[in-house]
Design a protein around this motif. Structure first.
Motif, PDB file in Angstrom:
ATOM      1  N   ALA A  52       0.735  -1.242   0.011  1.00 15.49           N
ATOM      2  CA  ALA A  52       0.131   0.038  -0.037  1.00 15.49           C
ATOM      3  C   ALA A  52       0.863   1.288  -0.185  1.00 15.49           C
ATOM      4  O   ALA A  52       0.504   2.292  -0.651  1.00 15.49           O
ATOM      5  CB  ALA A  52      -0.953  -0.017   1.190  1.00 15.49           C
ATOM      6  N   ALA A  53       2.126   1.068   0.695  1.00 16.03           N
ATOM      7  CA  ALA A  53       2.949   2.257   0.719  1.00 16.03           C
ATOM      8  C   ALA A  53       3.510   2.436  -0.807  1.00 16.03           C
ATOM      9  O   ALA A  53       3.461   3.987  -1.046  1.00 16.03           O
ATOM     10  CB  ALA A  53       4.230   1.931   1.694  1.00 16.03           C
ATOM     11  N   GLN A  54       3.636   1.738  -1.458  1.00 15.32           N
ATOM     12  CA  GLN A  54       4.202   2.090  -2.854  1.00 15.32           C
ATOM     13  C   GLN A  54       3.094   2.521  -3.750  1.00 15.32           C
ATOM     14  O   GLN A  54       3.368   3.301  -4.722  1.00 15.32           O
ATOM     15  CB  GLN A  54       4.632   0.725  -3.627  1.00 15.32           C
ATOM     16  N   ASN A  55       1.904   2.262  -3.370  1.00 16.15           N
ATOM     17  CA  ASN A  55       0.865   2.596  -4.292  1.00 16.15           C
ATOM     18  C   ASN A  55       0.186   3.979  -3.961  1.00 16.15           C
ATOM     19  O   ASN A  55      -0.501   4.640  -4.811  1.00 16.15           O
ATOM     20  CB  ASN A  55      -0.517   1.629  -4.172  1.00 16.15           C
ATOM     21  N   ASN A  56       0.491   4.440  -2.699  1.00 16.63           N
ATOM     22  CA  ASN A  56       0.006   5.537  -2.147  1.00 16.63           C
ATOM     23  C   ASN A  56       1.278   6.479  -2.584  1.00 16.63           C
ATOM     24  O   ASN A  56       2.089   6.824  -1.826  1.00 16.63           O
ATOM     25  CB  ASN A  56      -0.037   5.659  -0.643  1.00 16.63           C
ATOM     26  N   ARG A  57       0.952   7.268  -3.850  1.00 13.25           N
ATOM     27  CA  ARG A  57       2.283   7.845  -4.163  1.00 13.25           C
ATOM     28  C   ARG A  57       2.110   9.004  -5.178  1.00 13.25           C
ATOM     29  O   ARG A  57       0.557   9.345  -5.105  1.00 13.25           O
ATOM     30  CB  ARG A  57       2.884   6.838  -5.192  1.00 13.25           C
ATOM     31  N   VAL A  58       2.971   9.911  -5.252  1.00 14.02           N
ATOM     32  CA  VAL A  58       2.771  10.804  -6.307  1.00 14.02           C
ATOM     33  C   VAL A  58       3.475  10.904  -7.452  1.00 14.02           C
ATOM     34  O   VAL A  58       4.931  10.515  -7.361  1.00 14.02           O
ATOM     35  CB  VAL A  58       3.171  12.398  -5.652  1.00 14.02           C
ATOM     36  N   GLU A  59       3.400  10.966  -8.744  1.00 13.56           N
ATOM     37  CA  GLU A  59       4.032  10.596  -9.787  1.00 13.56           C
ATOM     38  C   GLU A  59       4.161  12.127 -10.666  1.00 13.56           C
ATOM     39  O   GLU A  59       3.433  12.583 -10.804  1.00 13.56           O
ATOM     40  CB  GLU A  59       3.348   9.629 -10.847  1.00 13.56           C
ATOM     41  N   PHE A  60       5.464  12.048 -11.187  1.00 11.51           N
ATOM     42  CA  PHE A  60       5.626  13.178 -11.883  1.00 11.51           C
ATOM     43  C   PHE A  60       6.206  12.889 -13.247  1.00 11.51           C
ATOM     44  O   PHE A  60       6.970  11.793 -13.516  1.00 11.51           O
ATOM     45  CB  PHE A  60       6.994  13.959 -11.223  1.00 11.51           C
TER      46      PHE A  60
END
Length: 450
Positions: free
Chosen positions: A435-443
Motif C-alpha cells: 500500500a505504501a508503494q501505491n500511495n504515491r505521487v508521480e511526476f
C-alpha cells in the motif's frame, strides 16, 4: 472551560448542520446571519474559532476576514471559510487574507474533527501520547497548523501503568496491616483472659488433700503436665497471626510479580511495534520496499511515496517537484510537468470516532478494522495541496514556458494487492508495504508540441 465557536452564514440549514457537529464535540456555538451581525457580536465576545461563509448579502466573507484581521482585538481569532467555493486559487486567496483553511458545505465529521484538533480546541487523541512536533506556517497574521498524529512512548505507558497500580498496592498493604494488627490484638486479649484461671487450680489440687499428702516430686510433675497443654495452645494461637501474615505477604508478592510481568510484556510489545514502524519508515524513505507484480512505468515518470496521514502535495513531494523544476529551467525545457496523486489501501486499526492508525506488522489482514485510506478520502481537493505548493504554482504562472498540471487519479495501484484467496496468508506488514508503494505521487514531463 468549554470552547466557543461562531458560525457566520445566511443559510439557516447550513448553520444548523455545522452547529450540531460542533456541539457533538462539546463546543458552545453562536451564530450570525450576516457579516455585519458577526462584527457586532465580536465587539462583545471572543469566540475560539469562526466559521465564515463566502457569499452573503451585504459584506461577503473575504471582506469580513479583512475587517476581523484588521482589528487588533480580533486578529488572533482563527477563521475557517465554510463555503461551497473550492479550487487552489480560492484557497490561496483565503489564506492570503488570513483564513486558516477552507471547509466545504458538504462537510463531514472527519473534516470538523481534524480542524478542531489542529486548532487545539479538542484534547489530543489516545491518551498516553508524546506530543509530536508542531509545524506552524504564518501568513499575514493567519495561522495554518499541521499536527502530526500523536504516538505513545514506552516510558509514558509504563509510568501510566505504575501510577494506576501504586494506589491499589498501597491500599492493599494498609488493609493487610490493619487486619494483622487487629488479629494480634484479639489473640493477645484471648490469651491473657484464658491463661490466668488454670494456674490456681493446678497449684492447689495436689495440696488440697491433707489426708494423703503427695510427695513434692509428684506435685511438680503434675503441675508440669497440666501446664503443657496450656503452653501448646498459647503457641498455636501465637502461630496463627504469623501464618496469616505470611499468606497475605505471599499473595502480595504474587500480585506484584504478575503486574510486573504484564508491564514487561506491554513494554516488549511497544518496543517491537516501534522497531517495526522505524524499519518501515526507513524502508519507505530509502525506497527499499518489497515489490509484487509492479506495473511498468514510462521513462520520463518518477514516483514519490506518500506516508499514511500526510497531504500528498507537501513535504518530500514538494521538494522533489521544486528540484525537478529547477533542473528543467536550467536545461531550457519548455512544456508541461504532470503531477498525479494516487491513493493506497492500508490495513488499519481503530474506529471513525477516535481515528485510525497503522496495524502492527504481525496482525493478519483479515483482522484489520479497515482496509482503505480514510485520511485521503476525507481530504477535499483544495487540502491535497499545501500553501507552499500553491505558492509554487503561482510563481510558475509568470513563466509561460513551463507549466504544472495536477490530477488526482484515485485508486490505481502500481503494485498489485494480494487476491482474496491470498489474504488469509498475508500479514498487515506485507500488505502495508504494498500500500505504501501505491500511495504515491508521480511526476512526468511533456515537452511543448508533443
Amino acid at each position: 472551560m468549554s470552547k466557543r465557536a461562531l458560525i457566520v452564514d445566511d443559510s439557516r440549514s447550513a448553520r444548523v448542520i455545522l452547529s450540531r457537529m460542533l456541539e457533538g464535540y462539546g463546543l458552545e456555538v453562536d451564530s450570525s446571519e450576516s457579516a455585519e451581525q458577526a462584527l457586532e457580536f465580536l465587539r462583545q465576545a471572543r469566540p475560539d474559532v469562526i466559521f465564515m461563509d463566502h457569499l452573503m448579502p451585504g459584506m461577503d466573507g473575504f471582506q469580513a476576514i479583512q475587517a476581523i484581521k484588521g482589528n487588533p482585538d480580533t486578529a488572533t481569532i482563527p477563521v475557517i471559510m465554510y463555503t461551497s467555493q473550492e479550487g487552489e486559487l480560492y484557497v490561496s486567496q483565503a489564506r492570503a487574507l488570513g483564513a486558516v483553511g477552507v471547509l466545504p458545505k458538504t462537510v463531514k465529521h472527519a473534516d470538523v474533527s481534524r480542524v478542531l484538533y489542529q486548532l487545539r480546541l479538542l484534547p489530543e487523541r489516545r491518551e498516553p501520547t508524546t506530543r509530536p512536533p508542531v509545524q506552524v506556517a504564518q501568513h499575514e497574521g493567519s495561522a495554518a497548523v499541521q499536527i502530526e498524529p500523536a504516538r505513545p512512548s514506552s516510558g509514558e505507558v509504563e509510568t501510566a501503568i505504575r501510577n494506576a497500580i501504586a494506589p491499589l498496592l498501597k491500599e492493599h498493604s494498609s488493609e493487610m496491616r490493619r487486619f494483622v494488627l487487629a488479629s494480634l490484638e484479639g489473640f493477645a486479649r484471648r490469651i491473657s483472659s484464658e491463661g490466668k484461671p488454670p494456674t490456681a487450680p493446678v497449684a492447689s489440687e495436689p495440696v488440697a488433700s491433707t489426708d494423703h499428702p503427695l510427695p513434692v516430686e509428684t506435685q511438680t510433675i503434675m503441675v508440669r503436665q497440666n501446664r503443657w497443654p496450656l503452653a501448646a495452645g498459647v503457641g498455636a494461637l501465637a502461630l496463627i497471626p504469623a501464618l496469616v501474615l505470611a499468606l497475605f505477604y505471599t499473595k502480595e508478592l504474587e500480585t506484584t510479580k504478575a503486574l510486573r510481568g504484564a508491564v514487561t510484556t506491554l513494554q516488549a510489545t511497544i518496543d517491537g511495534q516501534q522497531a517495526q514502524l522505524t524499519t518501515l519508515q526507513q524502508s519507505l524513505q530509502s525506497g527499499q520496499v518489497a515489490t509484487v507484480a509492479a506495473a511498468p512505468k514510462a521513462d520520463n515518470v518518477t514516483s514519490e511515496v506518500v506516508p499514511y496521514g500526510e497531504a500528498p502535495l507537501s513535504g518530500a513531494r514538494l521538494e522533489r517537484l521544486r528540484e525537478m523544476l529547477g533542473q528543467l529551467r536550467s536545461n531550457g525545457f519548455r512544456g508541461k510537468v504532470k503531477v498525479a496523486t494516487f491513493v493506497g489501501e492500508f490495513c488499519l486499526t481503530g474506529n471513525g470516532i477516535e481515528g485510525y492508525s497503522m496495524a502492527t506488522d504481525d496482525l493478519p489482514v483479515n483482522r484489520c478494522d479497515l482496509v482503505g485510506n480514510p485520511f485521503e478520502d476525507s481530504l477535499p481537493t483544495a487540502q491535497r495541496q499545501s500553501l507552499a505548493f500553491a505558492n509554487l504554482l503561482s510563481s510558475l504562472r509568470q513563466d509561460g514556458g513551463l507549466t504544472v498540471e495536477v490530477a488526482h487519479e484515485g485508486r490505481r495501484p502500481s503494485v498489485a494487492y494480494p487476491t482474496a484467496d491470498q489474504r488469509a496468508r498475508v500479514t498487515a506488514g506485507e500488505w502495508n508495504r504494498i500500500a505504501a508503494q501505491n500511495n504515491r505521487v508521480e511526476f512526468a514531463t511533456e515537452p511543448a508540441g508533443s
